[in-house]
Design an enzyme around this catalytic site. Structure first.
Site, PDB file in Angstrom:
ATOM      1  N   GLN A 191       7.028  -7.366 -13.572  1.00 24.61           N
ATOM      2  CA  GLN A 191       6.030  -6.521 -13.411  1.00 24.61           C
ATOM      3  C   GLN A 191       4.300  -7.963 -13.127  1.00 24.61           C
ATOM      4  OE1 GLN A 191       2.837  -5.602 -10.224  1.00 24.61           O
ATOM      5  NE2 GLN A 191       4.568  -4.067 -10.252  1.00 24.61           N
ATOM      6  N   ARG A 223       2.332  -7.517 -12.507  1.00 24.37           N
ATOM      7  CA  ARG A 223      -0.090  -6.706 -12.646  1.00 24.37           C
ATOM      8  C   ARG A 223       0.282  -6.106 -13.426  1.00 24.37           C
ATOM      9  NH1 ARG A 223      -2.750  -5.433  -8.944  1.00 24.37           N
ATOM     10  NH2 ARG A 223      -0.991  -6.193  -6.996  1.00 24.37           N
ATOM     11  N   GLY A 230       2.451  11.704   4.536  1.00 25.08           N
ATOM     12  CA  GLY A 230       3.633  10.810   3.988  1.00 25.08           C
ATOM     13  C   GLY A 230       4.347   9.431   3.508  1.00 25.08           C
ATOM     14  N   GLN A 285       6.755   4.629   3.885  1.00 26.71           N
ATOM     15  CA  GLN A 285       7.834   3.217   3.440  1.00 26.71           C
ATOM     16  C   GLN A 285       7.944   3.167   1.833  1.00 26.71           C
ATOM     17  OE1 GLN A 285       5.819  -1.028   2.564  1.00 26.71           O
ATOM     18  NE2 GLN A 285       7.870  -2.151   2.809  1.00 26.71           N
ATOM     19  N   GLU A 318       5.835  -0.676  -6.691  1.00 23.54           N
ATOM     20  CA  GLU A 318       5.671   0.755  -7.928  1.00 23.54           C
ATOM     21  C   GLU A 318       4.253   1.640  -7.884  1.00 23.54           C
ATOM     22  OE1 GLU A 318       3.888  -0.353 -12.623  1.00 23.54           O
ATOM     23  OE2 GLU A 318       5.638  -2.279 -11.575  1.00 23.54           O
ATOM     24  N   ARG A 319       3.697   0.691  -7.110  1.00 24.17           N
ATOM     25  CA  ARG A 319       2.269   1.845  -6.650  1.00 24.17           C
ATOM     26  C   ARG A 319       2.355   3.010  -5.835  1.00 24.17           C
ATOM     27  NH1 ARG A 319      -1.189  -0.028  -3.566  1.00 24.17           N
ATOM     28  NH2 ARG A 319      -3.417   1.070  -4.079  1.00 24.17           N
ATOM     29  N   ARG A 320       3.278   2.899  -5.088  1.00 25.71           N
ATOM     30  CA  ARG A 320       3.736   4.004  -4.315  1.00 25.71           C
ATOM     31  C   ARG A 320       4.362   4.993  -5.303  1.00 25.71           C
ATOM     32  NH1 ARG A 320       7.245   1.303  -0.449  1.00 25.71           N
ATOM     33  NH2 ARG A 320       6.332  -0.728  -1.355  1.00 25.71           N
ATOM     34  N   GLU A 377       6.047 -10.687  -3.870  1.00 24.77           N
ATOM     35  CA  GLU A 377       5.655  -9.474  -3.592  1.00 24.77           C
ATOM     36  C   GLU A 377       3.872  -9.561  -3.747  1.00 24.77           C
ATOM     37  OE1 GLU A 377       6.596  -5.309  -1.663  1.00 24.77           O
ATOM     38  OE2 GLU A 377       6.223  -5.444  -4.648  1.00 24.77           O
ATOM     39  N   ARG A 382       0.240 -10.648  -1.768  1.00 21.68           N
ATOM     40  CA  ARG A 382      -0.977  -9.316  -1.525  1.00 21.68           C
ATOM     41  C   ARG A 382      -2.326 -10.253  -2.096  1.00 21.68           C
ATOM     42  NH1 ARG A 382       0.787  -4.006  -1.079  1.00 21.68           N
ATOM     43  NH2 ARG A 382       2.939  -4.130  -1.514  1.00 21.68           N
TER      44      ARG A 382
END
Length: 287
Positions: free
Chosen positions: A44, A46, A65, A68, A86-88, A119, A123
Site C-alpha cells: 500500500q 498510502r 451498505g 462494491q 483498504e479504506r472499505r 489504483e 485516485r
C-alpha cells in the site's frame, strides 16, 4: 478471461489457458470473509489514512451498505491480503462487522503491488512523497525507464522525474511533505541546496517563520552564493579553438539535461597538457 485494466497497462495476468480455465469457474464471485482474517496490503503506497474520512465512509456504508466488495488474495491458511479496497475494510472494522463482501483473485506479489500502486495513483489522493514512492516502486517492479512508465501512465516524463527527485531529500523534509507542513514547491526549491544538513536547517526556518516559496528561494540564493567561490572551477577553455569550446559546452549541457531527469550524475573535468579529460559517473541504480 477479461483482463483488469491495470493488467493491460503493465502486461499482467497473461496466464496459460489452463490457469484461465481454473479462474473461469468463479472469477467474480462475491463471498463473505471474516474481517479479522484480512490483512492490509503490504504494498500500500498510502502511509496516511485520514481517520475522519474513514469515519465518514463507515457512516455511509452503515446507511447504504457496501456497494462494491473489496478484492483480496489468499495467504496462508484462512488469511487474505487486500489488493484493493483498504479504506472499505478499515470502515468495516470501525463498524465492528464480523464479515465483509470480497472477491478473491490469484495474483503474484508484483501484480498485487502494481494494482495497489496504480489504483491509488489514479485516485490522485496520494501525497507527493507517496506518489514518488509509487513511481519508484513501479520502475523497480517492471524494470522500466522513466519514459516508458510515463507513456504507460499517460503522464509527462518530466512530471515523474520531478517527483522522484523529492526522494533524494532528507527524511525530515519528506515527512514535512507527508504532514503537509510544506508544499511540493517548497521541497523542489530545497533540492537546490546540495547539503542535506543545509536542507534540514532551511526546513526549520520555513516552519518557524512560515516562509512562502518565494522567500524560501531567496534564502536558498543567499546560502548558495557564498559557496560559489568554493566550488570546483571548470576549465575556462582559454586558448582553444571554437570547435573545442562548442564540444565542451555541448557535453556540459547534455550532463545537465541528464541530471534534470533525476539521475545523480557526477562529472569531473581536468585541463591536462595535451587534452581535456572529462570523467562521468552514472549510478546503475537511482538513489
Amino acid at each position: 478471461m477479461v483482463l483488469h485494466p491495470f493488467n493491460r497497462i503493465f502486461g499482467l495476468g497473461d496466464k496459460s489457458d489452463s490457469e484461465s480455465e481454473k479462474e473461469a469457474y468463479h472469477p467474480d464471485e462475491v463471498i463473505q470473509l471474516p474481517v479479522k482474517n484480512i490483512r492490509a496490503n503490504r504494498y500500500q503506497p498510502r502511509s496516511i489514512f485520514n481517520e475522519e474520512k474513514i469515519k465518514e465512509l463507515a457512516q455511509t456504508i452503515h446507511t447504504h451498505g457496501m456497494i462494491q466488495p473489496i478484492v483480496v488474495r489468499k495467504l496462508e491458511e484462512d488469511f487474505y491480503e487486500i489488493i484493493a479496497g483498504e479504506r472499505r475494510w478499515r470502515a468495516a472494522q470501525l463498524l465492528e462487522w464480523e464479515n465483509i463482501s470480497a472477491i478473491i483473485r490469484e495474483m503474484t506479489d508484483a501484480e498485487t503491488a502494481s494494482v495497489a500502486l496504480i489504483e491509488n495513483l489514479q485516485r490522485e489522493e496520494l501525497t507527493v512523497v507517496e506518489e514518488a514512492n509509487a513511481y519508484a516502486s513501479l520502475l523497480e517492479l517492471h524494470n522500466l525507464t522513466q519514459e516508458a512508465l510515463a507513456q504507460r501512465l499517460g503522464k509527462n516524463q518530466s512530471t515523474i522525474a520531478n517527483k522522484l527527485r523529492l526522494l533524494k531529500l532528507p527524511e525530515e523534509v519528506q515527512q514535512a511533505l507527508l504532514d503537509k507542513k510544506i508544499t511540493e514547491r517548497h521541497a523542489r526549491a530545497l533540492i537546490k541546496l546540495q547539503d542535506p544538513e543545509a536542507q534540514i536547517k532551511l526546513l526549520e526556518d520555513i516552519l518557524e517563520h512560515d516562509l512562502n516559496v518565494k522567500q524560501t528561494e531567496e534564502q536558498i540564493a543567499k546560502r548558495n552564493s557564498p559557496k560559489e567561490s568554493k566550488k570546483k572551477k571548470r576549465p575556462k577553455l582559454k586558448g582553444v579553438n571554437k570547435d573545442i569550446r562548442i564540444a565542451m559546452n555541448t557535453i556540459r549541457q547534455s550532463l545537465t539535461m541528464v541530471s534534470d531527469t533525476g539521475i545523480d550524475v557526477e562529472s569531473d573535468e581536468k585541463d591536462l597538457d595535451d587534452y581535456y579529460q572529462i570523467t562521468i559517473k552514472i549510478p546503475k541504480k537511482k538513489s
